[in-house]
Design an enzyme around this catalytic site. Structure first.
Site, mmCIF file in Angstrom:
data_model
loop_
_atom_site.group_PDB
_atom_site.id
_atom_site.type_symbol
_atom_site.label_atom_id
_atom_site.label_comp_id
_atom_site.label_asym_id
_atom_site.label_seq_id
_atom_site.Cartn_x
_atom_site.Cartn_y
_atom_site.Cartn_z
ATOM 1 N N SER A 38 0.846 -1.181 0.000
ATOM 2 C CA SER A 38 0.000 0.000 0.000
ATOM 3 C C SER A 38 0.891 1.244 0.000
ATOM 4 O O SER A 38 1.801 1.355 -0.827
ATOM 5 C CB SER A 38 -0.942 -0.059 1.211
ATOM 6 N N ASP B 161 -8.190 -5.417 -6.267
ATOM 7 C CA ASP B 161 -7.825 -4.289 -5.420
ATOM 8 C C ASP B 161 -8.120 -2.982 -6.150
ATOM 9 O O ASP B 161 -7.585 -2.743 -7.242
ATOM 10 C CB ASP B 161 -6.341 -4.376 -5.072
ATOM 11 N N HIS C 59 -5.746 -6.508 -1.977
ATOM 12 C CA HIS C 59 -4.743 -5.554 -1.499
ATOM 13 C C HIS C 59 -3.599 -6.247 -0.767
ATOM 14 O O HIS C 59 -3.795 -6.887 0.251
ATOM 15 C CB HIS C 59 -5.426 -4.539 -0.586
#
Length: 515
Positions: free
Chosen positions: A192, A442, A467
């Site tokens: 991320s 994602d 993710h």
């Protein structure tokens, strides 16, 4: 605040869903929607990870870090927390690698305990593991406390990606010196926002680290690089692929919420329908709460049960749509929505009511970052999105940032400082040894690198991945495609280290022969 500002935040990028567990219910505090939604560390996360901390052995230490790396002002240093594990390290004499996880926008323990892949491959590589915490998050607070660090725009001015990257560079250089391991190669990891930092650090400090695994890293989610609708279009399609009727029910529910809220005692009825502990202040409170849940569900639509953001079943969107579509024939559209969203907020069935604790100040570290340099435009399209249609408006965004923090954003700074436009040409010419891993479920994959840019800038893309799933601990339920993805990552990292060692040995032999 205007929706345009809040379109951009939630992380490690979240309309923060900060959760705690009071005696009679689940307390949910969150920011308004339309801000970049990254997985965020919350009080409930902290409670849930405690039972699992024993699975990962590490020492907690602190490094005295510079507050400002780019001036010579005499400013107070701050303690940067880091976690370290040397159980499997083969030592400096063996040129054993150092695996460094680039800390995200939250408590480093949460990210460390959700990055099982790194722990699992450490024995294979004989690696030292270090998890430095991002400044202004967790326990790594300048000025002695969170209150002082977050006091105003002046004290927050050192919360930038450039300062964070410099923190990691200074930290690992000092660590290697103290361990007499100057020659040990460093491999970066991150998911991320942490994945963005890993990729950027490899590009900005190529002499510090030999390679980076950047998982679910939307380094292209900036001005005019990718369509601003990509996040919400992908999130919506995750629901639509499970059930078109589920998609349409959610799409129609926003107007139903507004209509109900405008009726006499409408807000009270909405609060009762959705089991809130108090009356809503506005329908926006409910809409933001739902927006947050759907966005996170898309991010963590994992193929097996997980406890990352919330306790969830495997394929949670499928379960949400099953609840929405399977409600009784006389159920209203809002009853259906409540049944579905309860999969996210109350899958365990232990919550009696939800209490919305909206912080009106919004003085959260990620909000500050989004109002300064992490300006990631996001919109919701009328045609493809199940979310309310909304166009990004920079003027409104800028105004809300000024009203909140007395600061003006710099929307082009990230691409000026770290690149992004014409990424293929740039990285092919000047970059190497970066893995961009993404799952197409994602929503952040729309702002990520999805194709190989060179022989050493590699994209590993999985159709069913979510993710940074590849960084999570392995399980017996891992599908074959996930196992293969991780094996490919291991092979690439092994190649980086082998090449580095061969070059070091060749250099040593050359020096020896010349003497």
């Amino acid at each position: 605040m205007a929706n345009q500002f809040w379109l951009l935040l939630i992380i490690s990028f979240v309309s923060v869903v900060a959760l705690s567990s009071p005696a009679n219910g689940l307390s949910v505090s969150y920011r308004n929607k339309r801000l970049p939604r990254f997985p965020r560390y919350t009080f409930q996360n902290r409670t849930r990870i405690k039972p699992f901390l024993h699975e990962y052995r590490y020492e907690t230490k602190f490094f005295s870090q510079q507050l400002d790396h780019f001036s010579f002002a005499d400013l107070p240093k701050f303690p940067q927390r880091y976690l370290i594990n040397s159980d499997h390290w083969l030592g400096a004499s063996a040129l054993a690698p150092i695996f460094l996880y680039c800390g995200n926008e939250g408590d480093i323990e949460w990210f460390a305990t959700n990055s099982g892949f790194i722990w699992e491959i450490a024995p294979k590589f004989g690696a030292l593991l270090v998890f430095p915490e991002h400044r202004y998050y967790g326990e790594s607070m300048p000025y002695g406390s969170r209150e002082e660090a977050y006091k105003n725009a002046t004290t927050l001015s050192y919360l930038t990606t450039e300062q964070a990257l410099a923190d990691f560079a200074v930290f690992v250089t000092d660590l290697k010196r103290n361990l007499s391991a100057e020659a040990s190669p460093v491999v970066l990891f991150g998911g991320s926002y942490g994945g963005m930092l890993a990729a950027w650090m490899r590009l900005k400090y190529p002499h510090i680290a030999i390679g980076a695994l950047a998982s679910s890293a939307p380094i292209l989610q900036f001005e005019d690089i990718v369509p601003p609708e990509s996040f919400y279009d992908i999130a919506s399609n995750d629901f639509k692929r499970e059930s078109s009727s589920c998609f349409n029910t959610i799409k129609d529910s926003w107007d139903a919420i507004i209509t109900e809220g405008q009726k006499e005692n409408g807000l009270q009825k909405l609060a009762k329908t959705f089991h809130f502990c108090r009356v809503l202040n506005s329908t926006d409170d409910l809409s933001d709460w739902l927006d947050s849940a759907y966005s996170y569900l898309a991010m963590v639509d994992y193929p097996y049960s997980a406890d990352f953001m919330m306790p969830l079943p495997g394929h949670p969107i499928k379960e949400v749509c099953r609840k929405i579509d399977g409600a009784s024939g006389d159920a209203s559209i809002l009853d259906r929505i409540y049944a579905g969203v309860s999969v996210y907020y109350n899958y365990t069935g232990k919550v009696d009511c939800f209490e919305l604790d909206d912080d009106p100040h919004g003085l959260d570290g990620w909000n500050w970052q989004a109002c300064t340099e992490m300006v990631m435009p996001m919109s919701s399209s009328q045609e493809n999105s199940m979310f309310p249609a909304d166009d990004f408006n920079y003027s409104s965004y800028k105004k809300d940032c000024w009203n909140t923090f007395r600061v003006n954003p710099r929307p082009r700074w990230v691409t000026t400082e770290l690149g992004g436009h014409d990424i293929g040409t740039t990285l092919k010419s000047f970059g190497s040894n970066i893995i961009f891993s993404n799952g197409l479920l994602d929503p952040w994959s729309g702002g990520s690198v999805l194709k190989n840019l060179s022989d050493t800038i590699v994209a590993l893309v999985t159709k069913e991945g979510a993710h940074h799933l590849d960084l999570r601990p392995s399980t017996p339920q891992d599908p074959e495609w996930l196992v293969e993805q991780r094996e490919a990552e291991i092979r690439l990292i092994h190649g980086w280290i082998q090449t580095y060692r061969l070059e070091k040995e060749a250099k040593f032999s050359s020096l020896k022969s010349s003497s």
